[in-house]
Design an enzyme around this catalytic site. Structure first.
Site, PDB file in Angstrom:
ATOM      1  N   SER A 175       8.366   6.100  -3.394  1.00 19.76           N
ATOM      2  CA  SER A 175       8.469   6.302  -4.827  1.00 19.76           C
ATOM      3  C   SER A 175       8.571   4.928  -5.506  1.00 19.76           C
ATOM      4  CB  SER A 175       9.643   7.173  -5.220  1.00 19.76           C
ATOM      5  OG  SER A 175       9.681   7.634  -6.525  1.00 19.76           O
ATOM      6  N   TYR A 190       1.442   5.570 -14.227  1.00 18.11           N
ATOM      7  CA  TYR A 190       1.873   5.296 -12.933  1.00 18.11           C
ATOM      8  C   TYR A 190       3.262   5.886 -12.647  1.00 18.11           C
ATOM      9  CZ  TYR A 190       3.708   2.694  -8.934  1.00 18.11           C
ATOM     10  OH  TYR A 190       4.375   2.379  -7.741  1.00 18.11           O
ATOM     11  N   LYS A 194       4.690   9.390 -10.534  1.00 15.79           N
ATOM     12  CA  LYS A 194       5.465   9.273  -9.520  1.00 15.79           C
ATOM     13  C   LYS A 194       6.782   9.859  -9.608  1.00 15.79           C
ATOM     14  CE  LYS A 194       4.862   6.212  -6.349  1.00 15.79           C
ATOM     15  NZ  LYS A 194       4.287   6.272  -5.319  1.00 15.79           N
TER      16      LYS A 194
HETATM   17  N1  LIG Z   1       4.066  -2.769  -3.968  1.00 15.66           N
HETATM   18  C1  LIG Z   1       5.195  -2.848  -4.673  1.00 15.66           C
HETATM   19  O1  LIG Z   1       5.908  -3.685  -5.187  1.00 15.66           O
HETATM   20  C2  LIG Z   1       5.673  -1.325  -4.806  1.00 15.66           C
HETATM   21  C3  LIG Z   1       6.896  -1.076  -5.791  1.00 15.66           C
HETATM   22  C4  LIG Z   1       7.185   0.240  -5.998  1.00 15.66           C
HETATM   23  C5  LIG Z   1       6.547   1.260  -5.514  1.00 15.66           C
HETATM   24  N2  LIG Z   1       5.540   1.132  -4.464  1.00 15.66           N
HETATM   25  C6  LIG Z   1       4.807   2.375  -3.936  1.00 15.66           C
HETATM   26  O2  LIG Z   1       4.484   1.762  -2.496  1.00 15.66           O
HETATM   27  C7  LIG Z   1       3.307   2.438  -2.167  1.00 15.66           C
HETATM   28  C8  LIG Z   1       2.366   1.783  -1.441  1.00 15.66           C
HETATM   29  O3  LIG Z   1       2.053   0.604  -2.472  1.00 15.66           O
HETATM   30  P1  LIG Z   1       1.189  -0.634  -2.105  1.00 15.66           P
HETATM   31  O4  LIG Z   1       1.675  -1.590  -2.946  1.00 15.66           O
HETATM   32  O5  LIG Z   1       1.348  -0.756  -0.640  1.00 15.66           O
HETATM   33  O6  LIG Z   1      -0.127  -0.192  -2.524  1.00 15.66           O
HETATM   34  P2  LIG Z   1      -1.836  -0.784  -2.344  1.00 15.66           P
HETATM   35  O7  LIG Z   1      -1.525  -1.905  -1.997  1.00 15.66           O
HETATM   36  O8  LIG Z   1      -2.283  -0.119  -3.508  1.00 15.66           O
HETATM   37  O9  LIG Z   1      -2.250   0.424  -1.188  1.00 15.66           O
HETATM   38  C9  LIG Z   1      -2.393   1.694  -1.480  1.00 15.66           C
HETATM   39  C10 LIG Z   1      -3.221   2.106  -0.222  1.00 15.66           C
HETATM   40  O10 LIG Z   1      -3.193   3.643  -0.436  1.00 15.66           O
HETATM   41  C11 LIG Z   1      -4.680   4.092  -0.328  1.00 15.66           C
HETATM   42  N3  LIG Z   1      -5.031   4.752  -1.521  1.00 15.66           N
HETATM   43  C12 LIG Z   1      -4.985   4.783  -2.809  1.00 15.66           C
HETATM   44  N4  LIG Z   1      -5.665   5.914  -3.427  1.00 15.66           N
HETATM   45  C13 LIG Z   1      -5.899   6.856  -2.356  1.00 15.66           C
HETATM   46  C14 LIG Z   1      -6.266   7.862  -2.382  1.00 15.66           C
HETATM   47  N5  LIG Z   1      -6.590   8.649  -3.652  1.00 15.66           N
HETATM   48  N6  LIG Z   1      -6.292   8.740  -1.318  1.00 15.66           N
HETATM   49  C15 LIG Z   1      -5.933   8.263  -0.032  1.00 15.66           C
HETATM   50  N7  LIG Z   1      -5.682   6.694   0.026  1.00 15.66           N
HETATM   51  C16 LIG Z   1      -5.475   6.200  -1.096  1.00 15.66           C
HETATM   52  C17 LIG Z   1      -5.432   2.605  -0.329  1.00 15.66           C
HETATM   53  O11 LIG Z   1      -6.490   2.570   0.336  1.00 15.66           O
HETATM   54  P3  LIG Z   1      -8.077   3.054  -0.239  1.00 15.66           P
HETATM   55  O12 LIG Z   1      -8.164   2.355  -1.635  1.00 15.66           O
HETATM   56  O13 LIG Z   1      -8.969   2.617   0.926  1.00 15.66           O
HETATM   57  O14 LIG Z   1      -7.903   4.414  -0.483  1.00 15.66           O
HETATM   58  C18 LIG Z   1      -4.362   1.708   0.131  1.00 15.66           C
HETATM   59  O15 LIG Z   1      -4.371   1.631   1.669  1.00 15.66           O
HETATM   60  C19 LIG Z   1       2.818   3.287  -3.494  1.00 15.66           C
HETATM   61  O16 LIG Z   1       3.211   4.460  -3.534  1.00 15.66           O
HETATM   62  C20 LIG Z   1       3.459   2.507  -4.487  1.00 15.66           C
HETATM   63  O17 LIG Z   1       3.830   3.257  -5.771  1.00 15.66           O
HETATM   64  C21 LIG Z   1       4.952  -0.314  -4.329  1.00 15.66           C
END
Ligand SMILES: NC(=O)c1ccc[n+]([C@@H]2O[C@H](COP(=O)([O-])OP(=O)(O)OC[C@H]3O[C@@H](n4cnc5c(N)ncnc54)[C@H](OP(=O)(O)O)[C@@H]3O)[C@@H](O)[C@H]2O)c1
Length: 309
Positions: A175, A190, A194
């Site tokens: 989340s 977003y 979530k």
């Molecule tokens: N990074 C942070 O600081 C942070 C902070 C708070 C929460 N989060 C949460 O952590 C999670 C991962 O974040 P992240 O930063 O690693 O994200 P990211 O870099 O955007 O990676 C997201 C991944 O999900 C895949 N994806 C996106 N849309 C999709 C869809 N419709 N169907 C299937 N796959 C999909 C993408 O691959 P494709 O584009 O190839 O589909 C990518 O591999 C998310 O839920 C985010 O809300 C992250």
């Protein structure tokens, strides 16, 4: 509000630590099949690595870009070449019902039963300074993935035809703390989508005992992932280490986290301190809404109180 004010424990982790180490025997995932949405990059890929360290038997990573999934699987097979783990890339879009149905149909037809579902993929856009100027179609696209897609994945997971009677399932939802930021600039579609899904999971956990399906939502921290690097200057944010949310996901899918069924916690919080805090344990026992998404600052409203004349 500083991030450290968002903590329930004295110790605030920014990296992994022994209590959540995936090599800890109590977190072992041998014999289990794990499915990670968005497992080809960022936090999802690191979660796949942590489950491999925990000796999971099969790890399926799902995403829209085949090239990203293939590269991720090649890296995993190389890093874990001495293990018997099977790594499977599955192209799929969780915003598309037919894609989700095809994914689960193909797993079922291959006799693949998924023990652990990690809902990690997210739709980040659109976000802007003026919510009421956002195009409705674009607005709904975020809800379609972050609520609808995660809901449909959860439903397919819990209703697997291959589910052996009495076998516990584990669902972990990645989340975001954006839900609690006030004000939350650029967090409109977003964060609210979530939050809606995290709230829904809290309700679903009320319907399903932990022995049936263990459900935990957690905030992973601030991670310099692919999407983070596209949106933030690396020097602007105090980034956490990827190993923190990655190992935390394994801990959250283990029996050690069962007492947090249905709750939303932060990967930063020390799990041992959390579990030994009598006040927190009491609140978890007495307040079904504690650590769940809802209106803050109110005492719990029970259905009985609501019905009273
Ligand atoms: N990074 C942070 O600081 C942070 C902070 C708070 C929460 N989060 C949460 O952590 C999670 C991962 O974040 P992240 O930063 O690693 O994200 P990211 O870099 O955007 O990676 C997201 C991944 O999900 C895949 N994806 C996106 N849309 C999709 C869809 N419709 N169907 C299937 N796959 C999909 C993408 O691959 P494709 O584009 O190839 O589909 C990518 O591999 C998310 O839920 C985010 O809300 C992250």
């Amino acid at each position: 509000m500083s991030l450290n004010s968002l903590t329930l424990t004295r110790t605030y982790h920014r990296d992994t630590y022994p209590a959540i180490s995936p090599t800890k025997p109590s977190l072992n995932q041998a014999g289990k099949t794990i499915l990670i949405t968005g497992g080809g990059s960022g936090i999802g890929f690191e979660i796949a690595r942590s489950f491999a360290k925990a000796a999971a038997s099969r790890i399926i990573i799902v995403g829209r870009r085949s090239s990203v999934l293939d590269a991720a699987v090649a890296k995993l097979r190389d890093e874990f070449k001495d293990s018997t783990a099977e790594f499977i890339p599955r192209q799929g879009d969780i915003g598309d019902d037919s894609s989700i149905t095809a994914l689960w149909d193909s797993l079922n037809s291959q006799n693949i039963f998924v023990n652990v579902l990690i809902l990690n993929a997210a739709h980040l856009y659109p976000n802007g300074p003026d919510t009421l100027r956002i195009d409705k179609g674009e607005f709904m696209a975020a809800f379609n993935v972050n609520v609808g897609g995660n809901f449909f994945m959860s439903s397919k997971f819990v209703n697997q035809p291959l589910h052996p009677k009495g076998q516990q399932l584990n669902l972990v939802n990645v989340s975001t703390a954006g839900i609690h930021m006030n004000p939350a600039p650029f967090q409109n579609t977003y964060s609210t989508s979530k939050a809606a899904f995290t709230a829904l999971l809290g309700r679903i956990a009320d319907e399903h005992p932990v022995e049936d399906v263990q459900i935990i939502s957690f905030h992973p921290g601030a991670l310099y992932s692919e999407s983070a690097s596209a949106n933030f200057d690396k020097n602007l944010v105090n980034w956490d280490e990827m190993a923190l949310p990655a190992d935390y996901a394994v801990w959250a899918a283990s029996p050690e986290a069962a007492w947090l069924h249905g709750r939303f916690v932060w990967a930063h919080w020390d799990v041992e301190e959390l579990k030994s805090d009598q006040d927190i344990l009491k609140r978890l026992e007495q307040e079904t809404g504690f650590l769940k998404v809802g209106v803050q600052g109110l005492a719990e409203i029970s259905i009985e109180a609501f019905m009273k004349k």
